[in-house]
Structures are given as C-alpha cells and as structure tokens.
Design a protein around this motif. Structure first.
Motif, PDB file in Angstrom:
ATOM      1  N   VAL A  33       3.523   8.086   0.873  1.00  0.00           N
ATOM      2  CA  VAL A  33       3.630   9.356   0.546  1.00  0.00           C
ATOM      3  C   VAL A  33       3.889  10.908   0.152  1.00  0.00           C
ATOM      4  N   LEU A  34       5.030  10.972   1.250  1.00  0.00           N
ATOM      5  CA  LEU A  34       6.010  11.242   1.654  1.00  0.00           C
ATOM      6  C   LEU A  34       6.935  11.606   0.025  1.00  0.00           C
ATOM      7  N   ALA A  35       6.985  10.096  -0.210  1.00  0.00           N
ATOM      8  CA  ALA A  35       8.299  10.194  -0.632  1.00  0.00           C
ATOM      9  C   ALA A  35       7.686  10.642  -3.119  1.00  0.00           C
ATOM     10  N   GLY A  36       6.378  10.605  -2.651  1.00  0.00           N
ATOM     11  CA  GLY A  36       5.698  11.165  -3.882  1.00  0.00           C
ATOM     12  C   GLY A  36       5.657  12.181  -4.067  1.00  0.00           C
ATOM     13  N   LEU A  37       4.928  12.728  -3.048  1.00  0.00           N
ATOM     14  CA  LEU A  37       5.486  14.408  -2.914  1.00  0.00           C
ATOM     15  C   LEU A  37       6.817  15.261  -3.098  1.00  0.00           C
ATOM     16  N   PRO A  75       0.694  -1.234  -0.142  1.00  0.00           N
ATOM     17  CA  PRO A  75       0.134   0.059   0.219  1.00  0.00           C
ATOM     18  C   PRO A  75       0.887   1.115   0.362  1.00  0.00           C
ATOM     19  N   ALA A  76       2.076   1.700   0.479  1.00  0.00           N
ATOM     20  CA  ALA A  76       3.405   2.226   0.562  1.00  0.00           C
ATOM     21  C   ALA A  76       3.613   2.814  -1.044  1.00  0.00           C
ATOM     22  N   VAL A  77       3.619   1.786  -1.418  1.00  0.00           N
ATOM     23  CA  VAL A  77       3.750   2.019  -3.444  1.00  0.00           C
ATOM     24  C   VAL A  77       2.971   2.271  -3.623  1.00  0.00           C
ATOM     25  N   ALA A 100       0.820   9.729  -4.925  1.00  0.00           N
ATOM     26  CA  ALA A 100       0.628  11.147  -4.907  1.00  0.00           C
ATOM     27  C   ALA A 100       1.654  11.923  -6.476  1.00  0.00           C
ATOM     28  N   ALA A 101       2.516  10.427  -6.203  1.00  0.00           N
ATOM     29  CA  ALA A 101       3.460  11.029  -7.535  1.00  0.00           C
ATOM     30  C   ALA A 101       2.767  11.643  -8.578  1.00  0.00           C
ATOM     31  N   ASP A 102       1.460  11.622  -9.266  1.00  0.00           N
ATOM     32  CA  ASP A 102       0.799  10.940 -10.372  1.00  0.00           C
ATOM     33  C   ASP A 102       1.008   9.957 -11.073  1.00  0.00           C
ATOM     34  N   LYS A 103       1.998   9.289 -10.316  1.00  0.00           N
ATOM     35  CA  LYS A 103       1.793   7.512 -11.156  1.00  0.00           C
ATOM     36  C   LYS A 103       0.832   6.486 -11.415  1.00  0.00           C
ATOM     37  N   ALA A 104      -0.131   6.185 -10.882  1.00  0.00           N
ATOM     38  CA  ALA A 104      -1.178   5.923 -11.101  1.00  0.00           C
ATOM     39  C   ALA A 104      -2.425   6.157 -10.372  1.00  0.00           C
TER      40      ALA A 104
END
Length: 248
Positions: free
Chosen positions: A235-239, A67-69, A75-79
């Motif tokens: 989520v932080l990684a995505g942002l 779920p983290a992935v 969050a990174a607009d890749k899903a």
C-alpha cells in the motif's frame, strides 16, 4: 472480468506459484531428494521461476498472485477496489492448494525426514533473529521494493514515429522473476522474504492441517508479520507512486 473469472485465474496462478516455491524449499531441506542441501541460491531461483510460471498462468486476471500487489495497485488507482475481494480470495485458496500439492509430491520424503519438527520452514517464513517489530520492517521494505518496481515498470509499445520502445515488459513475466530473485538474495536473509501474505498464510494453514508425522508448530504468534509487513509495504508503494509526476 467478473468475480468468478478473477478468482479462477488468481487461484490457478497462485497455486502454481506455491507448488513450485514450496516444492523447491522441500527439495533443498528434505534429506532424501536430489536437491538436498542445494542451498539458499537454489531456493531464490526456484521462487523466481515460480513467480514467472504463476504470473504467466494468471495473465488473464492481471497476474497479481499476491495480495500486496493487489492492494498496492488499488492504492495507486491501477486496480478497482471492488475487485479486491476476488483477488485476495483466489490468492489465498490457490496458495493453500499449491502447498498441499507440494506436500503430496514430497510425501515419502516428509515421512522419512529425520527432523520432522523442523519442517515448518518448508511452508512458511520465519525470522533468523526474532523481533516482530524489526521483522515487520524488513517485510515492509522488501515488499515496497517489489510493488514499487511493478508500478514503475514501463510497458513495451510503439514510440515516436512508430519506432518500438521496450520497457521492462519486453522480458514479460521473466522481468519480475529477476526482481524476486534479487530481493531474495539481497533482502531475504532476515525473514525469508514472504513479500506476499497469501504465500505465507496459505501454506502455513496447510502445514497446520496436513498429516505430517512429527511436525512442529505452525507458529501462529509470528504469522501476522508476513501479512502486515507486505500489506503495509504494498500500500505504501501505491501511495508513493501517486505522488510522482508520472502518476498524474
């Protein structure tokens, strides 16, 4: 890909991940096994190879199995956010199934283990020094490292003048398996590096329900840490990824 297809592949991939991951911990912790006493390094490599197998199986859905992935990629607009429920449900159901299968594999060893009250750690993570706030920080950092690497991992493909370029994906899913082994060896000591909410919650629920003789508590008081920490880290990684020039 529709809801059912995403659910199916994520369930199968996550079930394989947890079967092999919980299985290697059982092999090390339980007494009457060939891997008894194999130590932290065997567990780390076992989980790394489990990620390789699970991700390979779940390739048709993008091989999130975490779920983290999923949340980090969204969050990174890749899903697509609309697909997130299918991913999360498949991952949680698969994690539960994988844990049950691991228990069935080692049932005789569970039945003859001389410390049955201490078997929760086979299924779920826990801190070596309990402090929920700092334990959460550990999970945030470790999960950030995983998801940020996934977001930055370049793909293999044709480069200038048709000359192939090879990024991390040249190793396929073995690359992320190496990352998981590295995270376990470097950052896994304080909390057992859940870095995956389904990896902890699904097996924890299974442990609570399975008829393991003399088992201990599932420790629901701690159970939110390996959920909140990885979610925040992912989520932080995505942002943060969105702030990078390459993301624009």
């Amino acid at each position: 890909m529709n809801f059912g297809e995403i659910f199916l592949w994520e369930m199968l991939g996550t079930a394989a991940l947890i079967l092999l991951g919980v299985g290697v911990v059982a092999n090390v912790v339980l007494k009457q096994t060939l891997g008894s006493g194999g130590g932290w390094l065997l567990i780390n490599f076992g989980w790394g190879f489990a990620v390789f197998v699970g991700a390979s199986i779940a390739n048709p859905s993008g091989a999130h199995i975490n779920p983290a992935v999923t949340l980090g990629l969204a969050a990174a607009d890749k899903a697509e956010w609309a697909d997130v429920p299918a991913y999360l449900l498949g991952q949680l159901v698969g994690a539960f199934i994988g844990a049950v299968l691991a228990w069935l594999t080692y049932k005789l060893q569970f039945d003859t283990h001389d410390e049955p009250a201490n078997t929760r750690g086979i299924f779920a993570t826990g801190p070596t020094v309990p402090n929920y706030a700092w334990n959460t920080v550990t999970e945030v950092i470790a999960t950030f490292a995983l998801v940020f690497w996934i977001l930055l991992s370049p793909a293999a493909g044709p480069g200038d003048d048709g000359v192939p370029t090879f990024g991390n994906s040249a190793l396929g899913y073995a690359a992320v398996a190496f990352v998981v082994v590295g995270i376990g060896g470097s950052l896994g000591g304080p909390t057992g590096y859940a870095i995956n909410p389904a990896r902890d919650l699904g097996p924890r629920i299974a442990y609570a329900l399975l008829p393991i003789k003399g088992k201990g508590s599932p420790d629901w008081n701690y159970s939110w840490v390996p959920i909140v920490g990885p979610v925040v880290g992912g989520v932080l990684a995505g942002l943060v990824y969105l702030l990078l020039p390459a993301a624009s």
